[in-house]
Design an enzyme around this catalytic site. Structure first.
Site, PDB file in Angstrom:
ATOM      1  N   LYS A   1       6.715   4.275   2.617  1.00  0.00           N
ATOM      2  CA  LYS A   1       7.974   4.166   3.360  1.00  0.00           C
ATOM      3  C   LYS A   1       8.119   5.406   4.241  1.00  0.00           C
ATOM      4  O   LYS A   1       8.384   6.505   3.752  1.00  0.00           O
ATOM      5  CB  LYS A   1       9.192   4.076   2.428  1.00  0.00           C
TER       6      LYS A   1
ATOM      7  N   GLU B   1       8.052  16.791  -3.755  1.00  0.00           N
ATOM      8  CA  GLU B   1       7.901  17.952  -2.861  1.00  0.00           C
ATOM      9  C   GLU B   1       9.226  18.096  -2.127  1.00  0.00           C
ATOM     10  O   GLU B   1       9.536  17.295  -1.241  1.00  0.00           O
ATOM     11  CB  GLU B   1       6.764  17.717  -1.863  1.00  0.00           C
TER      12      GLU B   1
ATOM     13  N   CYS C   1       9.095  22.754   5.776  1.00  0.00           N
ATOM     14  CA  CYS C   1       9.685  23.034   4.458  1.00  0.00           C
ATOM     15  C   CYS C   1       9.437  24.467   4.045  1.00  0.00           C
ATOM     16  O   CYS C   1      10.233  25.057   3.329  1.00  0.00           O
ATOM     17  CB  CYS C   1       9.145  22.058   3.424  1.00  0.00           C
TER      18      CYS C   1
ATOM     19  N   GLU D   1      19.145  25.655   2.698  1.00  0.00           N
ATOM     20  CA  GLU D   1      18.131  25.365   3.705  1.00  0.00           C
ATOM     21  C   GLU D   1      18.776  25.172   5.082  1.00  0.00           C
ATOM     22  O   GLU D   1      19.770  24.456   5.209  1.00  0.00           O
ATOM     23  CB  GLU D   1      17.402  24.080   3.293  1.00  0.00           C
TER      24      GLU D   1
END
Ligand code: NAP
Length: 487
Positions: free
Chosen positions: A171, A244, A278, A377
């Site tokens: 996906k 992750e 990331c 983040e």
């Protein structure tokens, strides 16, 4: 109009609903993909489950050749794939060409690792026994991928999963499904159902994949929040998880570092792919004796960076993925400024670019540790910098986070380097070379940055289940089975 790739065929989704794909550099629609339903997920899962029965028994040598062929096809198709990636991600065309090459390398790497994968024979506890440790594929792996590196991060999952003998249902992220669908051309030679691609919203397709009874592993890359939701859903059936997740990577600049080198490294680590990595450098701690010089140098280097179209070879900073994401980053910058941080470069939308989700690369200095931009983040081209009075303080601040993905350091001092890699809780440590990649080394997070590792030998292990066989080839009753006497 695109379709779903199920059982090696392009098929319509059960619903007519579609999702528009927007070019972040122009805000123009560049494609539409089906918003699949749980019924479509079920079809893909069934195809993958049926294919697994045969794929797991394909010989390791043949499977390796089939995966090398995927790599060959990707290299042949590099230009078309890179252009599609550039339209949907807004990332530099030339960099996308390299990412397609690296993605093909991942297939070559795991083709050989799968061919050489083995269990072991261990000493048996009885002379008439053979004791084996086998490594087996799990079954169907649901691969859920984010938008920031749609092809590279996909291959980190599917290449080892397929090499291990699993089948996959993919996906892609709703913002970046086009290159993934285009990649189906590179899977046409595989047995039907081994690779399936279902586009659609995370809340429907993602949930349906995670909870489907045929899903043996969920391999997910994305935000910690969605990872937590997936972990909750997977707990019901104890489905194996490979997560992750997000990061807030610290970078420490020690007083002995070469300041210009460190500033160039931070400009790279914080701004590459507009900070949408990331493992971007998301906060910088600089020892007081070199703090002012470092801030001045980083501000000067940042102000020179050119923001623009990803198709222009002179561009250095490309757009963010969307307007919502840009607004969230601007809000973090404003909040930090209100708490005392100073903006010494960037900090706004580039006035010359009317369309596109652009943001100037930004340096904030004197940023308080409590500011959200030092805690959560940012995922944008922002380098917030703070002074530290000692290396001990820098280590303590680096570790003061719920995340533990990566961390970097600039120093010549081996004592500091050793303390850094021993004491900082992060899955990847970079000393004097932030964000360098190596397919042969494991990648993943500690704390709330994830569970499991991609790449390297560990990346294959994630998709292999261990089985211990005790085989006694002389069927004899053992004295301890029934020590109660026969009568
Ligand atoms: P995201 O919002 O978590 O989405 C990631 C993927 O999950 C997308 O395909 C999304 O589909 C899907 N999804 C959303 N809701 C879901 C649900 N309820 N169930 C199952 N799947 C669902 O993350 P993102 O914004 O795309 O990516 C940015 C994040 O990824 C950042 O936090 C970044 O740090 C992290 N990341 C981590 C790594 C790593 O290796 N650790 C690498 C790259 C990125 P839709 O697109 O349809 O919503």
């Amino acid at each position: 109009m695109h379709k779903l790739w199920i059982d090696n065929q392009w098929t319509d989704a059960a619903s007519d609903e579609t999702i528009a794909v927007i070019d972040p550099a122009t805000e123009a629609e560049v494609g539409r993909v089906p918003a699949a339903t749980p019924a479509d997920v079920d079809r893909a899962m069934r195809a993958a489950q049926a294919a697994f029965a045969g794929w797991r028994h394909v010989s390791a040598a043949e499977r390796a050749e089939l995966l090398h062929e995927v790599a060959r096809r990707m290299r042949q198709d590099v230009e078309a794939l890179a252009v599609t990636l550039t339209h949907e991600t807004g990332r530099l065309l030339d960099r996308n060409r390299r990412y397609v090459g690296w993605s093909a390398d991942v297939f070559d790497y795991y083709a050989e690792m799968g061919r050489n994968s083995r269990g072991r024979v261990i000493p048996s506890v009885e002379p008439s026994q053979l004791a084996l440790v086998l490594k087996e594929p799990y079954g169907v792996v649901a691969c859920i991928v984010p938008w920031n590196y749609p092809m590279l991060l996909l291959t980190w999952k599917i290449a080892p999963a397929l090499a291990a003998g699993n089948s996959v249902v993919i996906k892609p992220a709703s913002q970046t499904p086009l290159a993934t669908l285009a990649l189906a051309r590179c899977f046409e030679h595989l047995p039907p159902g081994v690779v399936n691609i279902v586009t659609g919203r995370g809340s429907t397709v993602g949930d349906a994949l995670v909870t489907h009874p045929a899903t043996s592993v969920v391999a997910f890359t994305g935000s910690t929040e969605v990872g937590q939701r997936i972990a909750g859903l997977a707990a019901e059936r104890m489905t194996k998880l490979h997560l992750e997740l997000g990061g807030k990577d610290p970078c420490i600049v020690a007083a002995d570092a070469d300041i210009r080198t460190a500033a160039m490294g931070v400009a790279w680590g914080a701004f590459v792919n507009a900070g949408q990595v990331c493992t971007s450098i998301e906060r910088v701690y600089v020892e007081r004796p070199v703090y002012r010089d470092f801030c001045d140098c980083l501000a000067e280097l940042t102000a020179r960076l050119r923001v623009g179209s990803p198709f222009d070879p002179d561009t250095q900073i490309t757009p963010l993925i969307g307007g919502r994401e840009r607004d969230a980053i601007l809000a973090q910058i404003e909040q930090a400024a209100a708490q005392g941080a100073r903006i010494v470069a960037g900090g706004r939308r580039p006035p010359q670019l009317e369309r596109g989700y652009f943001l100037e690369p930004t340096v904030l200095v004197d940023v308080p540790h409590a500011a959200l931009i030092m805690r959560e983040e940012t995922f944008g081209p922002v380098a917030p910098v703070a002074p530290v009075e000692s290396f001990d303080e820098a280590l303590a601040l680096a570790n003061d986070s719920r995340y533990g993905l990566g961390a970097s350091l600039f120093t010549h001092d081996p004592t500091k380097a050793k303390r850094f890699y021993e004491e900082v809780k992060a899955g990847t440590i970079w000393i004097n070379d932030p964000l360098i990649d190596n397919i042969a080394g494991p990648f993943g997070g500690m704390k709330q940055s994830g569970i499991g590792r991609e790449l390297g030998e560990e990346g294959l292990e994630e998709f292999l289940e261990t089985k211990h066989i005790h085989w006694d080839f002389e069927m004899q009753p053992k004295p301890w089975w029934y020590p109660y006497g026969e009568t």
